[in-house]
Design an enzyme around this catalytic site. Structure first.
Site, PDB file in Angstrom:
ATOM      1  N   HIS A 124      82.054  30.488  10.334  1.00 51.93           N
ATOM      2  CA  HIS A 124      81.074  29.627   9.793  1.00 51.93           C
ATOM      3  C   HIS A 124      80.508  31.570   9.416  1.00 51.93           C
ATOM      4  CE1 HIS A 124      76.931  28.489   7.476  1.00 51.93           C
ATOM      5  NE2 HIS A 124      77.881  30.010   6.800  1.00 51.93           N
TER       6      HIS A 124
ATOM      7  N   MET B 274      74.515  25.234   2.672  1.00 51.70           N
ATOM      8  CA  MET B 274      72.922  25.347   3.378  1.00 51.70           C
ATOM      9  C   MET B 274      72.612  24.693   3.506  1.00 51.70           C
ATOM     10  SD  MET B 274      74.511  27.580   5.446  1.00 51.70           S
ATOM     11  CE  MET B 274      72.541  26.821   6.626  1.00 51.70           C
TER      12      MET B 274
ATOM     13  N   ASP C  46      75.315  21.504   5.957  1.00 50.98           N
ATOM     14  CA  ASP C  46      75.385  22.141   7.347  1.00 50.98           C
ATOM     15  C   ASP C  46      73.139  22.277   7.110  1.00 50.98           C
ATOM     16  OD1 ASP C  46      75.142  24.119   9.698  1.00 50.98           O
ATOM     17  OD2 ASP C  46      76.616  25.936   8.991  1.00 50.98           O
ATOM     18  N   GLY C  47      73.089  22.125   8.292  1.00 49.42           N
ATOM     19  CA  GLY C  47      71.107  22.241   8.684  1.00 49.42           C
ATOM     20  C   GLY C  47      70.211  21.082   8.620  1.00 49.42           C
ATOM     21  N   GLY C  48      70.104  20.406   9.199  1.00 47.49           N
ATOM     22  CA  GLY C  48      69.020  19.561   9.358  1.00 47.49           C
ATOM     23  C   GLY C  48      69.649  18.421   9.748  1.00 47.49           C
TER      24      GLY C  48
ATOM     25  N   GLY D 220      73.630  20.294  15.049  1.00 46.89           N
ATOM     26  CA  GLY D 220      73.511  21.238  16.165  1.00 46.89           C
ATOM     27  C   GLY D 220      73.081  20.732  16.872  1.00 46.89           C
TER      28      GLY D 220
ATOM     29  N   MET E 295      77.017  35.489  13.339  1.00 47.89           N
ATOM     30  CA  MET E 295      75.985  36.718  12.303  1.00 47.89           C
ATOM     31  C   MET E 295      76.159  37.272  12.753  1.00 47.89           C
ATOM     32  SD  MET E 295      72.879  32.852  13.632  1.00 47.89           S
ATOM     33  CE  MET E 295      72.903  31.522  12.497  1.00 47.89           C
TER      34      MET E 295
ATOM     35  N   HIS F 291      81.830  23.711  15.041  1.00 49.44           N
ATOM     36  CA  HIS F 291      81.629  24.474  14.233  1.00 49.44           C
ATOM     37  C   HIS F 291      81.198  25.825  14.539  1.00 49.44           C
ATOM     38  CE1 HIS F 291      79.586  25.308  10.027  1.00 49.44           C
ATOM     39  NE2 HIS F 291      78.703  25.669  10.979  1.00 49.44           N
TER      40      HIS F 291
ATOM     41  N   MET G 105      78.968  34.236   8.628  1.00 51.88           N
ATOM     42  CA  MET G 105      77.263  34.300   7.899  1.00 51.88           C
ATOM     43  C   MET G 105      77.105  36.138   8.116  1.00 51.88           C
ATOM     44  SD  MET G 105      74.692  31.102   9.654  1.00 51.88           S
ATOM     45  CE  MET G 105      75.944  31.500  10.239  1.00 51.88           C
TER      46      MET G 105
ATOM     47  N   GLY H 188      70.781  31.368   9.744  1.00 50.92           N
ATOM     48  CA  GLY H 188      70.290  31.965  10.141  1.00 50.92           C
ATOM     49  C   GLY H 188      69.917  31.759  11.582  1.00 50.92           C
ATOM     50  N   PHE H 189      69.761  30.088  11.862  1.00 54.16           N
ATOM     51  CA  PHE H 189      68.923  29.679  12.831  1.00 54.16           C
ATOM     52  C   PHE H 189      69.046  28.234  13.191  1.00 54.16           C
ATOM     53  CE2 PHE H 189      66.775  33.269  11.495  1.00 54.16           C
ATOM     54  CZ  PHE H 189      66.505  33.696  13.052  1.00 54.16           C
ATOM     55  N   GLY H 190      69.376  27.719  13.429  1.00 56.80           N
ATOM     56  CA  GLY H 190      69.388  26.047  14.729  1.00 56.80           C
ATOM     57  C   GLY H 190      67.896  25.760  14.329  1.00 56.80           C
ATOM     58  N   GLY H 191      67.990  24.152  14.248  1.00 62.15           N
ATOM     59  CA  GLY H 191      66.737  23.960  14.384  1.00 62.15           C
ATOM     60  C   GLY H 191      66.032  23.556  13.447  1.00 62.15           C
TER      61      GLY H 191
ATOM     62  N   ASP I  44      78.914  29.647  14.259  1.00 59.96           N
ATOM     63  CA  ASP I  44      78.105  30.202  13.506  1.00 59.96           C
ATOM     64  C   ASP I  44      78.434  31.529  14.131  1.00 59.96           C
ATOM     65  OD1 ASP I  44      76.979  28.558  12.207  1.00 59.96           O
ATOM     66  OD2 ASP I  44      76.512  27.271  13.135  1.00 59.96           O
TER      67      ASP I  44
ATOM     68  N   SER J 200      77.409  21.894  15.797  1.00 59.27           N
ATOM     69  CA  SER J 200      77.084  23.617  15.860  1.00 59.27           C
ATOM     70  C   SER J 200      76.718  23.811  17.466  1.00 59.27           C
ATOM     71  CB  SER J 200      76.702  23.627  14.667  1.00 59.27           C
ATOM     72  OG  SER J 200      75.726  25.077  15.032  1.00 59.27           O
TER      73      SER J 200
HETATM   74  C1  DX5 Z   1      72.461  27.954  10.782  1.00 57.92           C
HETATM   75  C2  DX5 Z   1      73.717  26.968  10.909  1.00 57.92           C
HETATM   76  C3  DX5 Z   1      73.902  26.193  11.404  1.00 57.92           C
HETATM   77  C4  DX5 Z   1      73.321  26.118  12.939  1.00 57.92           C
HETATM   78  C5  DX5 Z   1      73.154  24.459  12.140  1.00 57.92           C
HETATM   79  O1  DX5 Z   1      72.589  29.046  10.503  1.00 57.92           O
HETATM   80  O2  DX5 Z   1      74.618  27.911  10.117  1.00 57.92           O
HETATM   81  O3  DX5 Z   1      74.816  25.972  11.167  1.00 57.92           O
HETATM   82  O4  DX5 Z   1      73.155  26.020  13.274  1.00 57.92           O
HETATM   83  O5  DX5 Z   1      71.755  23.772  12.998  1.00 57.92           O
HETATM   84  P1  DX5 Z   1      70.479  22.483  12.908  1.00 57.92           P
HETATM   85  O6  DX5 Z   1      72.162  21.323  13.046  1.00 57.92           O
HETATM   86  O7  DX5 Z   1      70.735  22.265  14.417  1.00 57.92           O
HETATM   87  O8  DX5 Z   1      69.985  22.533  11.810  1.00 57.92           O
HETATM   88 ZN    ZN Z   2      77.262  26.837   9.893  1.00 59.23          ZN
END
Ligand code: DX5
Ligand code: ZN
Length: 222
Positions: free
Chosen positions: A67, A138, A176-178, A198, A38, A34, A69, A143-146, A36, A9
């Site tokens: 992806h 999901m 996707d996510g965490g 990511g 938004m 990937h 969003m 909306g956010f990484g990490g 993202d 990501s």
């Molecule tokens: C969140 C994104 C993810 C995000 C994943 O809305 O869709 O792709 O960047 O990031 P990590 O791996 O840091 O959770």
């Molecule tokens: Zn994503």
């Protein structure tokens, strides 16, 4: 065993050094990028748009997975195809006419995916799976990484895998996510095919080694 995929990501990349980070992914064992996208409407954040997607597309031969969003994704599907995106997912929650949107994606020569927010049951995909090349589960709120991985995701993946197998359709499951070194093996065991990471990759002291370690862990079955 079907091939499993790691998708980096780019939301967690260093945008002041984007070329460097794209080269790092190119030279690593990572399978896909990937992206993202938004819009600040469907999700409470704005990421990046076409110029950044083009810059990445021009700098790699690895597949691009977008992806979306965003609301009204139909308006932009063709633009992503023109830029060289080959896999594109749209959100179930953002599409009134999902069947039509998936057909549009495929008519542009791309693989079509449906993404589900954490609160959306996988059963809603029952009558549309035959039109999907992949389903994105999901495992954080988009909306956010990490963010922290939501544990309920495992049972959603197991349930979705059962539905896919019972219908005999060729639909991959993406998470996707965490995603981390600790949860990638159980996610793989649950039936996941494509793993987005990511923060785990870009915050590692050695991202190339982290990608290699993630690949080893995802191929290891409990
Ligand atoms: C969140 C994104 C993810 C995000 C994943 O809305 O869709 O792709 O960047 O990031 P990590 O791996 O840091 O959770
Ligand atoms: Zn994503």
């Amino acid at each position: 065993m079907a091939q499993r995929i790691i998708a980096a990501s780019m939301l967690s990349a260093d945008f002041a050094n984007l070329g460097r980070d794209v080269r790092m992914i190119n030279e690593s064992e990572c399978d896909w990028f990937h992206l993202d996208i938004m819009d600040g409407v469907f999700v409470p954040n704005i990421s990046y748009g076409f110029p950044v997607v083009k810059a990445i597309a021009d700098s790699t031969s690895k597949p691009l997975d977008a992806h979306l969003m965003i609301v009204n994704p139909d308006r932009y599907v063709e633009r992503f195809a023109e830029l060289g995106v080959s896999w594109i997912s749209i959100h179930y929650e953002a599409c009134t006419h999902l069947h039509r949107t998936l057909a549009l994606i495929r008519s542009c020569g791309m693989k079509a995916g449906v993404a589900l927010n954490p609160h959306t049951p996988v059963a809603v995909l029952k009558d549309i799976l035959c039109e999907c090349d992949y389903a994105l589960i999901m495992s954080v709120n988009p909306g956010f990484g990490g963010q922290k991985f939501i544990e309920r995701t495992y049972s959603k993946i197991v349930e979705l895998k059962q539905i896919i197998d019972s219908q005999g359709v060729d639909c991959k499951i993406q998470v996707d996510g965490g995603v981390t070194l600790s949860n990638i093996t159980p996610l793989s065991d649950a039936g996941c095919d494509i793993f987005v990471a990511g923060n785990t990759i870009f915050s590692a002291s050695d991202p190339v080694k982290m990608i290699s370690d993630l690949k080893k862990q995802m191929q290891r079955q409990a």
